[in-house]
Design a protein around this motif. Structure first.
Motif, mmCIF file in Angstrom:
data_model
loop_
_atom_site.group_PDB
_atom_site.id
_atom_site.type_symbol
_atom_site.label_atom_id
_atom_site.label_comp_id
_atom_site.label_asym_id
_atom_site.label_seq_id
_atom_site.Cartn_x
_atom_site.Cartn_y
_atom_site.Cartn_z
ATOM 1 N N GLU A 264 32.804 17.830 39.721
ATOM 2 C CA GLU A 264 33.022 18.738 38.589
ATOM 3 C C GLU A 264 31.686 19.107 37.967
ATOM 4 N N LEU A 265 31.523 20.369 37.641
ATOM 5 C CA LEU A 265 30.279 20.812 37.019
ATOM 6 C C LEU A 265 30.306 20.474 35.535
ATOM 7 N N ASN A 266 29.197 19.961 35.048
ATOM 8 C CA ASN A 266 29.069 19.590 33.644
ATOM 9 C C ASN A 266 29.373 20.785 32.736
ATOM 10 N N GLU A 267 30.178 20.566 31.672
ATOM 11 C CA GLU A 267 30.556 21.668 30.775
ATOM 12 C C GLU A 267 29.352 22.294 30.095
ATOM 13 N N ALA A 268 28.381 21.469 29.745
ATOM 14 C CA ALA A 268 27.182 21.979 29.071
ATOM 15 C C ALA A 268 26.426 22.954 29.970
ATOM 16 N N LEU A 269 26.417 22.658 31.272
ATOM 17 C CA LEU A 269 25.729 23.544 32.213
ATOM 18 C C LEU A 269 26.558 24.796 32.482
ATOM 19 N N THR A 270 27.864 24.625 32.670
ATOM 20 C CA THR A 270 28.739 25.769 32.947
ATOM 21 C C THR A 270 28.682 26.801 31.833
ATOM 22 N N SER A 271 28.596 26.325 30.582
ATOM 23 C CA SER A 271 28.604 27.234 29.434
ATOM 24 C C SER A 271 27.368 28.131 29.395
ATOM 25 N N ARG A 272 26.356 27.779 30.158
ATOM 26 C CA ARG A 272 25.112 28.560 30.158
ATOM 27 C C ARG A 272 25.137 29.688 31.191
ATOM 28 N N PHE A 273 26.208 29.805 31.942
ATOM 29 C CA PHE A 273 26.339 30.854 32.950
ATOM 30 C C PHE A 273 27.445 31.834 32.568
ATOM 31 N N VAL A 274 27.321 33.046 33.082
ATOM 32 C CA VAL A 274 28.447 33.967 33.143
ATOM 33 C C VAL A 274 29.078 33.745 34.513
ATOM 34 N N VAL A 275 30.388 33.527 34.557
ATOM 35 C CA VAL A 275 31.045 33.119 35.798
ATOM 36 C C VAL A 275 31.785 34.298 36.434
ATOM 37 N N ILE A 276 31.508 34.536 37.710
ATOM 38 C CA ILE A 276 32.232 35.546 38.488
ATOM 39 C C ILE A 276 33.005 34.828 39.575
ATOM 40 N N ASP A 277 34.317 35.015 39.573
ATOM 41 C CA ASP A 277 35.172 34.428 40.609
ATOM 42 C C ASP A 277 35.239 35.413 41.770
ATOM 43 N N MET A 278 34.649 35.054 42.877
ATOM 44 C CA MET A 278 34.502 35.972 44.009
ATOM 45 C C MET A 278 35.819 36.095 44.782
ATOM 46 N N PRO A 279 36.294 37.315 44.984
ATOM 47 C CA PRO A 279 37.544 37.503 45.723
ATOM 48 C C PRO A 279 37.308 37.452 47.231
ATOM 49 N N PRO A 280 38.349 37.144 48.005
ATOM 50 C CA PRO A 280 38.212 37.222 49.469
ATOM 51 C C PRO A 280 37.854 38.646 49.878
ATOM 52 N N ILE A 281 37.117 38.790 50.962
ATOM 53 C CA ILE A 281 36.727 40.114 51.423
ATOM 54 C C ILE A 281 37.957 40.887 51.890
ATOM 55 N N SER A 282 38.077 42.132 51.450
ATOM 56 C CA SER A 282 39.230 42.950 51.817
ATOM 57 C C SER A 282 39.027 43.540 53.206
ATOM 58 N N GLU A 283 40.112 44.048 53.782
ATOM 59 C CA GLU A 283 40.031 44.636 55.117
ATOM 60 C C GLU A 283 39.093 45.845 55.127
ATOM 61 N N ASP A 284 39.151 46.659 54.067
ATOM 62 C CA ASP A 284 38.294 47.850 53.996
ATOM 63 C C ASP A 284 36.821 47.466 53.950
ATOM 64 N N TYR A 285 36.477 46.458 53.123
ATOM 65 C CA TYR A 285 35.083 46.057 53.003
ATOM 66 C C TYR A 285 34.591 45.364 54.274
ATOM 67 N N LEU A 286 35.476 44.616 54.940
ATOM 68 C CA LEU A 286 35.093 43.985 56.200
ATOM 69 C C LEU A 286 34.830 45.047 57.259
ATOM 70 N N ALA A 287 35.648 46.084 57.262
ATOM 71 C CA ALA A 287 35.441 47.186 58.214
ATOM 72 C C ALA A 287 34.089 47.858 57.970
ATOM 73 N N LYS A 288 33.721 48.026 56.698
ATOM 74 C CA LYS A 288 32.406 48.601 56.362
ATOM 75 C C LYS A 288 31.280 47.709 56.869
ATOM 76 N N LEU A 289 31.443 46.400 56.667
ATOM 77 C CA LEU A 289 30.424 45.443 57.103
ATOM 78 C C LEU A 289 30.251 45.506 58.619
ATOM 79 N N LEU A 290 31.356 45.536 59.354
ATOM 80 C CA LEU A 290 31.282 45.602 60.811
ATOM 81 C C LEU A 290 30.663 46.915 61.279
#
Length: 303
Positions: free
Chosen positions: A183-209
């Protein structure tokens, strides 16, 4: 990078501020080689705009999410977009404060301070990527508290204080459920802005390929996207473990096919053989056989 962001439809106001940031901050010659051209682009307009907004506001980022969501790719892309030197800091249970901020060393007949990657990021205005931040001990990460909050500095015991360069940003990445994580320490977590990364979509994977393999036929681009999406669904429903969800493995498989290996063999080498449970491996192999014939040749996949 700016042309890529414009092409992806990033808000013009953010691109304008990004250009102003790049103009305002130069780079020291000794770290100019750390400004890298990304190997891959991250695709996802919403995530790009969230990350750019946070970093332009002076915040530090914590990228969370499951495997194969592009956390490290995005971190590298952000450093390139801002035109800043990149310092990769791979964390583990053995990481201590000295390996982050630096330690004493003997040079020219005297004891001097040898900077660690966190200190270098702070001094040169770099982007420090704290990879797998929840694998390190909380007591080791405590040295970041002062750097990441309003104080914006690092006190080096026995030496001096290092004030963070105004262009310095820290981007941490973390996966849940990996062996050795905590578990990440709460004091450290509070110092970040958190982005929850979504799974790559089919459209974006097609672009990558398409960007990585422009001569891959559209039909086979779609087939590889479908294979990855089906693996993703099986992982989400707990039919197989996340070991099979390997985006790097998929890209490696296509490269092997381009070298002449049969598509089925390449998929087994890049993805299937990384699964050591016989039942799971059979499920994944059956999935491959639905999409790829054993007699399929590599030449048929490329235009």
């Amino acid at each position: 990078m700016l042309d890529f962001l414009k092409k992806e439809g990033i808000h013009p106001h953010l691109i304008q501020e990004l250009e102003q940031f790049r103009s305002a901050f130069g780079t020291e010659p000794e770290v100019a080689n750390r400004i890298r051209t990304p190997r891959y682009y991250y695709y996802g307009t919403k995530i790009w705009e969230e990350a750019l907004s946070a970093l332009l506001c002076g915040e530090h980022l914590l990228l969370t999410g499951p495997k194969a969501t592009g956390k490290n790719v995005l971190a590298e892309n952000l450093a390139a977009a801002f035109g800043r030197p990149l310092f990769n800091i791979s964390l583990s249970i053995n990481t201590d404060a000295a390996s982050l901020i630096g330690s004493d060393t003997w040079k020219n007949g005297e004891v001097t301070f040898r900077e660690g990657p966190v200190s270098q990021s702070a001094r040169f205005g770099g982007f420090g990527v704290l990879d797998e931040i929840n694998m390190a001990k909380n007591e080791a990460l405590a040295v970041l508290h002062e750097a990441l909050d309003f104080r914006g500095s690092i006190d080096v015991p026995g030496y001096d204080r290092i004030d963070l360069h105004p262009a310095c940003r820290f981007i941490a990445t973390m996966n849940y459920g990996y062996a050795g994580t905590r578990e990440l320490n709460e004091a450290l977590t509070s110092r970040f802005v958190v982005i929850d990364m979504p799974p790559i979509s089919e459209d974006y994977l097609a672009k990558l390929l398409r960007s990585e393999f422009p001569d891959l036929s559209p039909a086979w681009n779609t087939q590889f996207c479908r294979i990855f999406q089906e693996l993703q669904k099986k992982c989400e429903s707990a039919e197989i473990s996340p070991k099979a969800l390997d985006l790097r493995g998929l890209l490696a498989s296509v490269r092997l096919i381009k070298k002449g290996l049969s598509p089925l063999e390449a998929l087994r080498l890049g993805i299937g053989n990384k699964i050591f449970d016989p039942y799971e491996r059979k499920l994944v192999d059956d999935l491959f056989l639905i999409r790829v014939s054993e007699k399929q040749s590599a030449a048929e996949l490329f235009q």
